[in-house]
Design a protein around this motif. Structure first.
Motif, short mmCIF file in Angstrom:
data_model
loop_
_atom_site.label_atom_id
_atom_site.label_comp_id
_atom_site.label_asym_id
_atom_site.label_seq_id
_atom_site.Cartn_x
_atom_site.Cartn_y
_atom_site.Cartn_z
N HIS A 58 0.83 -1.21 0.00
CA HIS A 58 0.00 0.00 0.00
C HIS A 58 0.86 1.25 0.00
N PRO A 59 0.83 2.03 -1.08
CA PRO A 59 1.72 3.19 -1.17
C PRO A 59 1.34 4.30 -0.19
N LEU A 60 2.34 5.10 0.19
CA LEU A 60 2.14 6.22 1.12
C LEU A 60 2.21 7.53 0.36
N PRO A 97 3.29 10.22 -12.34
CA PRO A 97 4.39 9.28 -12.56
C PRO A 97 5.58 9.66 -11.67
N ARG A 98 6.24 8.66 -11.11
CA ARG A 98 7.40 8.93 -10.25
C ARG A 98 8.60 9.28 -11.11
N PRO A 103 13.59 8.01 -5.00
CA PRO A 103 13.45 6.79 -4.21
C PRO A 103 11.99 6.31 -4.21
N GLY A 104 11.82 5.00 -4.33
CA GLY A 104 10.45 4.46 -4.43
C GLY A 104 10.00 3.73 -3.18
N TRP A 105 10.68 3.92 -2.04
CA TRP A 105 10.35 3.16 -0.83
C TRP A 105 8.92 3.37 -0.40
N ALA A 106 8.40 4.61 -0.60
CA ALA A 106 7.06 4.92 -0.12
C ALA A 106 5.98 4.50 -1.11
N CYS A 107 6.38 4.02 -2.28
CA CYS A 107 5.41 3.87 -3.38
C CYS A 107 4.85 2.47 -3.55
N ILE A 113 3.52 8.06 -7.89
CA ILE A 113 3.74 8.56 -6.53
C ILE A 113 2.63 9.53 -6.15
N GLY A 114 2.21 9.45 -4.89
CA GLY A 114 1.21 10.38 -4.36
C GLY A 114 1.93 11.53 -3.67
#
Ligand code: TXA
Ligand code: MG
Length: 327
Positions: A58-60, A97-98, A103-107, A113-114
């Motif tokens: 679940h992305p943040l 789009p990221r 960094p994609g740790w939160a995604c 990306i939000g």
């Protein structure tokens, strides 16, 4: 015991240092309290998932101080720029789009990306102090509650929910908006509304000059869009205001103690009544507090006499409907 700190300039600076060192900080935002970590550190982001008990996929939302910081994380097209200019700082999250190198740790494993720039002075103050320590300056921050539970709208709610696990917590009083940000997905050709909130659908459509799509089955994973999110322990029932008293008569005959959140006092001697506000913004501000207060009463049921679905009430209807679905 967890510390609840006043938002002095020193506290904000200290919070930025804790975040930079990989720690967690609970921050007030204008919507709900957020559990923040440096979005560029994998271990810090993992600590959010562990504390919330949130599933890994679940992305943040990544919080930023302004549009230029947002552009280091996400690719902003004309639509994203227009919405950010119209509504930031404020309760609107944009899914874009990221940036390939961000960094994609939160995604949650997604290439989107939000991003959101919050309007609360404490959240913004910490973001600005953090920007001086970390040039990427993005804070991953989901609502500061255990997974599936009601979002906290004051510092006390955070302590009630996270208990001894509460990290550094800055007390910014009650949240002005009271429900989570509106989420708009801009990753497809047609923009879509993923979560209704204070920034209304028609205001967004007016800026975009086109209608928003809704949630489709292939929508990106969003825990705020799971049917049973925002759930108190006591079963919740959403009833029509005109049928409330009939419904209560049944519970009264069965001598079951129920809670009621309704505009007018019901004719039911055993009901625990909390008076609901008149307008939709009042409902947004108080609904989570009301659910928590009634949940603490040890009742067999909570009845919410929701207003008829009129424009402007989307966020309220969305949250009360989800509260009524058992996880
Ligand atoms: O008002 C808010 O948005 C609050 C405050 C703290 O800013 N935050 C919040 O975060 O509600 P959270 O994690 O409880 O909800 C974030 C929602 C989730 O449903 C998440 O899955 C979705 O945003 N989301 C984040 N990034 C996404 C992405 N790349 N694609 C789809 N959904 C995304
Ligand atoms: Mg949440």
């Amino acid at each position: 015991m967890a510390l609840m700190l006043e938002p002095t300039p020193e506290t904000l600076e200290h919070a930025a240092q804790v975040l930079h060192a990989g720690g967690l900080v609970v921050l007030p935002t204008e919507t709900v309290y957020g559990l923040a970590a440096d979005a560029s550190q994998q271990s810090a982001v993992s600590a959010i998932y562990a504390l919330k008990g949130r599933p890994a996929g679940h992305p943040l939302i990544v919080h930023v101080a302004d549009v230029s910081a947002a552009q280091r994380w996400g690719v902003f097209d004309g639509r994203a720029m227009a919405l950010a200019q119209a509504f930031w700082p404020g309760p609107l999250t944009l899914i874009v789009p990221r940036q390939p190198e961000a960094p994609g740790w939160a995604c949650g494993g997604q290439d989107s990306i939000g991003l959101r720039c919050p309007a609360h002075p404490v959240a913004l103050g910490v973001l600005k102090a953090f920007s001086r320590l970390n040039p990427l300056a993005g804070l991953a921050a989901p609502s500061a509650n255990r997974f599936g539970r009601v979002s906290p709208t004051c510092a006390r709610h955070v302590l009630d929910d996270l208990g001894e696990d509460t990290p550094m917590l800055i007390d910014g009083g009650a949240c002005e908006v009271g429900v989570e940000s509106t989420i708009v997905d801009l990753t497809g050709a047609r923009p879509r509304l993923l979560r209704p909130g204070r920034i209304r659908r028609d205001a967004i459509e007016a800026v975009l000059g086109q209608p928003l799509g809704g949630q489709e089955s292939d929508a990106p994973r969003a825990s705020g869009t799971l049917a049973s999110h925002y759930c108190p322990v006591t079963p919740v029932e959403v009833v029509n205001a005109s049928t409330l008293n009939d419904r209560l008569a049944v519970y009264d005959r069965e001598q079951r103690r129920v809670g009621v959140f309704a505009r007018h006092q019901p004719q039911a001697p055993h009901a625990v009544w909390l008076q609901a506000p008149e307008d939709e913004m009042g409902w947004e501000r108080t609904i989570y507090e009301a659910l928590r207060a009634l949940d603490a009463e040890g009742l067999t049921r909570i009845l919410i006499a929701a207003p008829d679905h009129a424009s402007g009430w989307d966020a309220v209807i969305d949250r009360v409907s989800r509260a009524a679905v058992r996880g």
